[in-house]
Design an enzyme around this catalytic site. Structure first.
Site, PDB file in Angstrom:
ATOM      1  N   GLY A   8      63.768  39.546  58.574  1.00 24.27           N
ATOM      2  CA  GLY A   8      64.863  39.251  59.495  1.00 24.27           C
ATOM      3  C   GLY A   8      65.019  40.364  60.520  1.00 24.27           C
ATOM      4  N   GLY A  11      67.121  39.906  63.829  1.00 28.89           N
ATOM      5  CA  GLY A  11      68.516  39.483  63.719  1.00 28.89           C
ATOM      6  C   GLY A  11      69.478  40.566  64.204  1.00 28.89           C
ATOM      7  N   GLN A  12      70.807  40.304  64.064  1.00 26.00           N
ATOM      8  CA  GLN A  12      71.803  41.222  64.622  1.00 26.00           C
ATOM      9  C   GLN A  12      71.677  42.620  64.025  1.00 26.00           C
ATOM     10  OE1 GLN A  12      75.863  40.599  63.445  1.00 26.00           O
ATOM     11  NE2 GLN A  12      76.701  41.851  65.089  1.00 26.00           N
ATOM     12  N   TYR A 143      78.979  31.212  52.379  1.00 26.58           N
ATOM     13  CA  TYR A 143      78.510  32.568  52.678  1.00 26.58           C
ATOM     14  C   TYR A 143      78.882  33.504  51.529  1.00 26.58           C
ATOM     15  CZ  TYR A 143      78.066  36.983  55.247  1.00 26.58           C
ATOM     16  OH  TYR A 143      77.716  38.266  55.664  1.00 26.58           O
ATOM     17  N   LYS A 147      76.663  35.536  48.719  1.00 25.38           N
ATOM     18  CA  LYS A 147      76.733  37.001  48.631  1.00 25.38           C
ATOM     19  C   LYS A 147      77.063  37.468  47.216  1.00 25.38           C
ATOM     20  CE  LYS A 147      75.414  38.027  52.711  1.00 25.38           C
ATOM     21  NZ  LYS A 147      74.032  38.571  52.873  1.00 25.38           N
TER      22      LYS A 147
HETATM   23  C1  VAH Z   1      80.395  37.319  59.429  1.00 25.92           C
HETATM   24  N1  VAH Z   1      79.700  39.289  60.681  1.00 25.92           N
HETATM   25  O1  VAH Z   1      81.447  37.347  60.076  1.00 25.92           O
HETATM   26  C2  VAH Z   1      79.541  38.586  59.417  1.00 25.92           C
HETATM   27  C3  VAH Z   1      79.955  39.499  58.290  1.00 25.92           C
HETATM   28  C4  VAH Z   1      81.838  40.607  57.086  1.00 25.92           C
HETATM   29  C5  VAH Z   1      81.450  39.694  58.187  1.00 25.92           C
HETATM   30  O2  VAH Z   1      79.452  39.114  57.095  1.00 25.92           O
HETATM   31  O3  VAH Z   1      80.014  36.348  58.817  1.00 25.92           O
END
Ligand code: VAH
Length: 325
Positions: A8, A11-12, A143, A147
């Site tokens: 990756g 990516g950012q 998300y 994680k």
């Molecule tokens: C998001 N920038 O907003 C990411 C990050 C803690 C935020 O994981 O999904």
């Protein structure tokens, strides 16, 4: 000398992490892994080797591990929080099926692995103020689910197979290089672009919404410092709370107005982003990272704002000047 693969790498975070790693270890020792259609360009392409690495394709990872004698993997492949809500199956595929591939290959080739977690790994039941290192994690976003699973699976591979897995829980990361890619904290980057462009900023997050944030240089330093840390000091591995600043939209707006008094902001709250932000911590307790591997941030809101405004003016106006020539 380490041989590193960044998955990756365009990516950012990955794009700046790759450049920082090349600065510290030498360009030839850091391979930029990318997916077709997102190839490195400019300095990222010219400063070292790159290869197509799709985290969901184990063979594409293994080829690079063998060809370059990789001993350290920074696995930065992920969908961010807002995008992951619209593509939950893909988010799991990249975040977890991909992680399985990375961990199995790391086990076979004795690689160390960094796979970041996030404040997104916490949920509504988590204590919001000074969120502890070890606490309840019941996120209600895909998300966050990926994680928490990342943390558990990475710890499992350490305890069961001795794979050297380490990671941090990133706050919202603010950068002046690669634009954000669909996260809840993107507003904290977009506001600087609006200010420098002389535009009114329409903020999608409600006034008073506190979130942990961090400037990219500190995020990069945290990632590399943890991977270089003495393993005998680590009581935790996946993942460490790290914190630098916590602010709400009106606070970052005020910080910008101190340097750009004409700047204007209004609110137009995005319900999805707001619901995600409300489930995340207001601030994290990063005592363990400070004690176990000497974590310290270098930037606060004021110094970040000064640097962001300066770097974006140079980037946006110098580019415009170049185009107009
Ligand atoms: C998001 N920038 O907003 C990411 C990050 C803690 C935020 O994981 O999904």
């Amino acid at each position: 000398m380490k041989n590193i693969l960044v998955i990756g790498a365009t990516g950012q975070i990955g794009s700046e992490l790759t450049m920082e790693l090349r600065k510290r270890y030498g360009g030839d020792h850091v391979v930029a892994g990318y997916i077709p259609g997102a190839a490195p360009c400019g300095k990222l392409k010219e400063s070292g080797p790159s290869a197509i690495v799709d985290v969901t394709d184990a063979a594409s990872i293994e080829v690079v591990i063998k060809e370059h004698g990789i001993d350290t993997i920074y696995n930065m492949a992920a969908l961010l929080s807002v995008v992951a809500e619209s593509k939950p199956v893909l988010a799991w595929k990249i975040g977890i099926d991909g992680l399985w591939n990375v961990l199995e290959i790391a086990r076979a080739y004795h690689c160390s692995v960094f796979t970041p977690s996030s404040i997104g790994s916490f949920g509504p039941e988590t204590p919001h103020m000074m969120t502890p290192q070890d606490t309840i994690q019941r996120p209600r976003t895909m998300y966050g689910v990926t994680k928490v699973t990342t943390e558990l699976l990475s710890d499992y591979y350490y305890h069961k197979y001795g794979v050297d897995t380490r990671s941090v829980r990133f706050p919202g990361i603010i950068s002046n290089v690669t634009p954000p890619g669909g996260g809840t904290t993107d507003y904290a980057v977009d506001i600087y672009y609006a200010a420098v462009r002389g535009e009114k900023f329409v903020c999608p997050i409600k006034e008073g919404t506190l979130m942990d944030m961090m400037y990219m240089p500190d995020a990069l330093n945290a990632s590399i410092s943890l991977m270089e840390a003495d393993p005998t000091r680590l009581m935790h591995r996946n993942s460490f709370n790290i914190a630098a600043m916590s602010f709400a939209p009106e606070t970052i707006y005020t910080s910008i107005c101190k340097q750009m008094p004409q700047f204007k902001m209004v609110y137009d709250v995005d319900p999805l982003k707001q619901s995600i932000a409300d489930s995340w911590p207001d601030s994290m307790d990063d005592t363990c990272a400070r004690q176990e591997w000497d974590w310290r941030p270098s930037y606060n809101l004021e110094s970040m704002t000064t640097d962001m405004l300066e770097k974006l003016r140079n980037k946006l106006f110098n580019k415009a000047a170049l185009v107009s020539e």
